[in-house]
Design a protein around this motif. Sequence first.
Motif, PDB file in Angstrom:
ATOM      1  N   SER A 227       0.828  -1.211   0.000  1.00  0.00           N
ATOM      2  CA  SER A 227       0.000   0.000   0.000  1.00  0.00           C
ATOM      3  C   SER A 227       0.861   1.259   0.000  1.00  0.00           C
ATOM      4  O   SER A 227       0.519   2.253  -0.654  1.00  0.00           O
ATOM      5  CB  SER A 227      -0.939   0.003   1.209  1.00  0.00           C
ATOM      6  N   SER A 228       1.999   1.233   0.697  1.00  0.00           N
ATOM      7  CA  SER A 228       2.905   2.381   0.681  1.00  0.00           C
ATOM      8  C   SER A 228       3.425   2.625  -0.728  1.00  0.00           C
ATOM      9  O   SER A 228       3.500   3.773  -1.193  1.00  0.00           O
ATOM     10  CB  SER A 228       4.082   2.150   1.630  1.00  0.00           C
ATOM     11  N   SER A 229       3.760   1.544  -1.422  1.00  0.00           N
ATOM     12  CA  SER A 229       4.248   1.670  -2.798  1.00  0.00           C
ATOM     13  C   SER A 229       3.177   2.267  -3.704  1.00  0.00           C
ATOM     14  O   SER A 229       3.467   3.117  -4.560  1.00  0.00           O
ATOM     15  CB  SER A 229       4.673   0.295  -3.332  1.00  0.00           C
ATOM     16  N   ALA A 230       1.931   1.849  -3.503  1.00  0.00           N
ATOM     17  CA  ALA A 230       0.835   2.363  -4.328  1.00  0.00           C
ATOM     18  C   ALA A 230       0.627   3.856  -4.102  1.00  0.00           C
ATOM     19  O   ALA A 230       0.441   4.627  -5.052  1.00  0.00           O
ATOM     20  CB  ALA A 230      -0.448   1.596  -4.024  1.00  0.00           C
ATOM     21  N   VAL A 231       0.674   4.278  -2.835  1.00  0.00           N
ATOM     22  CA  VAL A 231       0.491   5.701  -2.523  1.00  0.00           C
ATOM     23  C   VAL A 231       1.622   6.535  -3.107  1.00  0.00           C
ATOM     24  O   VAL A 231       1.396   7.607  -3.688  1.00  0.00           O
ATOM     25  CB  VAL A 231       0.391   5.900  -0.997  1.00  0.00           C
ATOM     26  N   ILE A 232       2.851   6.064  -2.962  1.00  0.00           N
ATOM     27  CA  ILE A 232       4.001   6.804  -3.504  1.00  0.00           C
ATOM     28  C   ILE A 232       3.914   6.874  -5.027  1.00  0.00           C
ATOM     29  O   ILE A 232       4.219   7.914  -5.627  1.00  0.00           O
ATOM     30  CB  ILE A 232       5.320   6.155  -3.058  1.00  0.00           C
ATOM     31  N   ALA A 233       3.495   5.786  -5.662  1.00  0.00           N
ATOM     32  CA  ALA A 233       3.356   5.779  -7.119  1.00  0.00           C
ATOM     33  C   ALA A 233       2.308   6.795  -7.569  1.00  0.00           C
ATOM     34  O   ALA A 233       2.520   7.525  -8.554  1.00  0.00           O
ATOM     35  CB  ALA A 233       2.978   4.379  -7.606  1.00  0.00           C
ATOM     36  N   LEU A 234       1.196   6.875  -6.850  1.00  0.00           N
ATOM     37  CA  LEU A 234       0.161   7.861  -7.178  1.00  0.00           C
ATOM     38  C   LEU A 234       0.687   9.285  -6.990  1.00  0.00           C
ATOM     39  O   LEU A 234       0.373  10.179  -7.790  1.00  0.00           O
ATOM     40  CB  LEU A 234      -1.075   7.631  -6.315  1.00  0.00           C
ATOM     41  N   PHE A 235       1.473   9.503  -5.946  1.00  0.00           N
ATOM     42  CA  PHE A 235       2.072  10.814  -5.720  1.00  0.00           C
ATOM     43  C   PHE A 235       2.996  11.184  -6.875  1.00  0.00           C
ATOM     44  O   PHE A 235       2.979  12.323  -7.369  1.00  0.00           O
ATOM     45  CB  PHE A 235       2.850  10.811  -4.395  1.00  0.00           C
ATOM     46  N   MET A 236       3.798  10.232  -7.332  1.00  0.00           N
ATOM     47  CA  MET A 236       4.690  10.479  -8.465  1.00  0.00           C
ATOM     48  C   MET A 236       3.896  10.842  -9.716  1.00  0.00           C
ATOM     49  O   MET A 236       4.243  11.796 -10.428  1.00  0.00           O
ATOM     50  CB  MET A 236       5.546   9.246  -8.754  1.00  0.00           C
ATOM     51  N   ILE A 237       2.848  10.095  -9.989  1.00  0.00           N
ATOM     52  CA  ILE A 237       2.026  10.349 -11.179  1.00  0.00           C
ATOM     53  C   ILE A 237       1.437  11.758 -11.123  1.00  0.00           C
ATOM     54  O   ILE A 237       1.458  12.502 -12.118  1.00  0.00           O
ATOM     55  CB  ILE A 237       0.916   9.296 -11.294  1.00  0.00           C
ATOM     56  N   ALA A 238       0.939  12.148  -9.943  1.00  0.00           N
ATOM     57  CA  ALA A 238       0.372  13.489  -9.787  1.00  0.00           C
ATOM     58  C   ALA A 238       1.428  14.560 -10.028  1.00  0.00           C
ATOM     59  O   ALA A 238       1.171  15.561 -10.709  1.00  0.00           O
ATOM     60  CB  ALA A 238      -0.224  13.642  -8.389  1.00  0.00           C
ATOM     61  N   CYS A 239       2.635  14.345  -9.497  1.00  0.00           N
ATOM     62  CA  CYS A 239       3.720  15.323  -9.687  1.00  0.00           C
ATOM     63  C   CYS A 239       4.093  15.450 -11.156  1.00  0.00           C
ATOM     64  O   CYS A 239       4.314  16.557 -11.657  1.00  0.00           O
ATOM     65  CB  CYS A 239       4.946  14.914  -8.876  1.00  0.00           C
ATOM     66  N   ILE A 240       4.157  14.322 -11.861  1.00  0.00           N
ATOM     67  CA  ILE A 240       4.507  14.355 -13.280  1.00  0.00           C
ATOM     68  C   ILE A 240       3.430  15.097 -14.074  1.00  0.00           C
ATOM     69  O   ILE A 240       3.726  15.899 -14.969  1.00  0.00           O
ATOM     70  CB  ILE A 240       4.696  12.927 -13.825  1.00  0.00           C
ATOM     71  N   LEU A 241       2.159  14.850 -13.748  1.00  0.00           N
ATOM     72  CA  LEU A 241       1.061  15.511 -14.458  1.00  0.00           C
ATOM     73  C   LEU A 241       1.039  17.007 -14.207  1.00  0.00           C
ATOM     74  O   LEU A 241       0.632  17.785 -15.081  1.00  0.00           O
ATOM     75  CB  LEU A 241      -0.272  14.891 -14.033  1.00  0.00           C
ATOM     76  N   LEU A 242       1.469  17.425 -13.008  1.00  0.00           N
ATOM     77  CA  LEU A 242       1.401  18.840 -12.636  1.00  0.00           C
ATOM     78  C   LEU A 242       2.636  19.635 -13.032  1.00  0.00           C
ATOM     79  O   LEU A 242       2.644  20.859 -12.897  1.00  0.00           O
ATOM     80  CB  LEU A 242       1.175  18.967 -11.119  1.00  0.00           C
ATOM     81  N   THR A 243       3.672  18.957 -13.492  1.00  0.00           N
ATOM     82  CA  THR A 243       4.897  19.660 -13.877  1.00  0.00           C
ATOM     83  C   THR A 243       5.059  19.617 -15.391  1.00  0.00           C
ATOM     84  O   THR A 243       4.306  18.951 -16.098  1.00  0.00           O
ATOM     85  CB  THR A 243       6.130  19.025 -13.210  1.00  0.00           C
ATOM     86  N   SER A 244       6.070  20.338 -15.872  1.00  0.00           N
ATOM     87  CA  SER A 244       6.306  20.429 -17.304  1.00  0.00           C
ATOM     88  C   SER A 244       6.580  19.049 -17.898  1.00  0.00           C
ATOM     89  O   SER A 244       7.313  18.249 -17.320  1.00  0.00           O
ATOM     90  CB  SER A 244       7.498  21.346 -17.589  1.00  0.00           C
ATOM     91  N   LYS A 245       5.982  18.800 -19.041  1.00  0.00           N
ATOM     92  CA  LYS A 245       6.166  17.517 -19.712  1.00  0.00           C
ATOM     93  C   LYS A 245       7.136  17.636 -20.889  1.00  0.00           C
ATOM     94  O   LYS A 245       7.257  16.724 -21.699  1.00  0.00           O
ATOM     95  CB  LYS A 245       4.817  16.970 -20.184  1.00  0.00           C
ATOM     96  N   ARG A 246       7.801  18.787 -20.962  1.00  0.00           N
ATOM     97  CA  ARG A 246       8.765  18.985 -22.043  1.00  0.00           C
ATOM     98  C   ARG A 246      10.167  18.642 -21.566  1.00  0.00           C
ATOM     99  O   ARG A 246      10.492  18.770 -20.390  1.00  0.00           O
ATOM    100  CB  ARG A 246       8.733  20.435 -22.520  1.00  0.00           C
ATOM    101  N   ALA A 247      10.990  18.225 -22.512  1.00  0.00           N
ATOM    102  CA  ALA A 247      12.393  17.974 -22.184  1.00  0.00           C
ATOM    103  C   ALA A 247      13.089  19.293 -21.915  1.00  0.00           C
ATOM    104  O   ALA A 247      12.605  20.367 -22.294  1.00  0.00           O
ATOM    105  CB  ALA A 247      13.072  17.241 -23.348  1.00  0.00           C
ATOM    106  N   GLY A 248      14.234  19.204 -21.253  1.00  0.00           N
ATOM    107  CA  GLY A 248      14.953  20.435 -20.955  1.00  0.00           C
ATOM    108  C   GLY A 248      16.373  20.159 -20.558  1.00  0.00           C
ATOM    109  O   GLY A 248      16.824  19.008 -20.546  1.00  0.00           O
ATOM    110  N   ASN A 249      17.062  21.210 -20.223  1.00  0.00           N
ATOM    111  CA  ASN A 249      18.453  21.116 -19.800  1.00  0.00           C
ATOM    112  C   ASN A 249      18.579  21.541 -18.349  1.00  0.00           C
ATOM    113  O   ASN A 249      17.616  21.996 -17.722  1.00  0.00           O
ATOM    114  CB  ASN A 249      19.335  22.005 -20.669  1.00  0.00           C
TER     115      ASN A 249
END
Length: 254
Positions: A227-249
Motif C-alpha cells: 500500500s505504501s508503494s501504491a500511494v508513492i506511485a500515485l504521488f509520483m504520477i500526480a507530480c509528473i502531471l502537474l509539472t512540465s512535460k517537455r524535455a529540458g536542460n
Amino acid sequence: MNEVSTPSVSKVPEVTLAFWVIKIAATTLGETAGDAVSMTMNLGYAVGSLIFFLFFFVTVAAQVSAKSFHPFLYWAVIVATTTAGTTMADYADRSLGIGYVGGSLILFLILMIVLGTWYFSLGSVSVNNITSPKVEIFYWITILFSNTLGTALGDFLADSSGLGYEGGALVFIGALIMVAIAYYYTNISRTLLFWMAFILTRPLGATLGDLLTKPYANGGLNLSRISSSAVIALFMIACILLTSKRAGNHPREI
C-alpha cells in the motif's frame, strides 16, 4: 566539451526542484516496492533482482529507442533502476555476505569506472549532453549503479551506524542541503554536484522507505509495503502531471 543540447533533441527532463521531488519519491518507491517483491511476496533477493533487471532492460530499451522525451517512460526507467538497485544491493550485502561496507565500496568503484569510461569515451558526463543512444546508455548504466550504491549507503547508515532511519534520513538531507549551497554559492563543477545529489537522493529514499515499512521494534512505522508503494506511485504520477512535460536542460551550465 561544453556543447549544450536543445530541448528538441533532449530526452531528459529539466533539472528543477520538481525533478528532485519526483526523484526522491522514485527512490522511496524503489525501496518499498523492492522489499515488497523480495520480502513481502517472499521471492527472495535473487529472483527480485532478476524481475526488476528485466523491467529495467525493457524500459531502458524503450527509452533509448524513443525519438522524443516521454516523461512517464523516463520516470519508469528511474523506478526500474531504484527497484533493481534495492534488490541487487540487498542480495550482495546480505545473501552474498559482502556486508554494507564491502558492498558500498565495490559499487562505488564500479560507478567510478562507469563514469570514467563515459568521460574518456565522450569527453563529458554532463546531463546536458544526453542526445544520442550511446550517451543514453552510459547515462542509464550510471544511474543504475548510483541507485544501487545509494541503497547500500542508506542501509549502512540506518542499520550499522546506530542512527536509525530518522537519523539516517536527516544525515542525507543535511548532505543534500550542503550540495545545494555549493551549487548556488560556489564555482564547483555543476556536473560533479549533480551526480553527488543524484547519488545522495537514493539513500535518502531508502531510509524513508524503511522508516515507513519496517516494524515498530526496528524503528519503523510498520506500514504495508504494497500500500505504501501504491500511494508513492500515485504521488509520483500526480507530480509528473502537474509539472512540465517537455524535455529540458540543466538551468545552469554544467
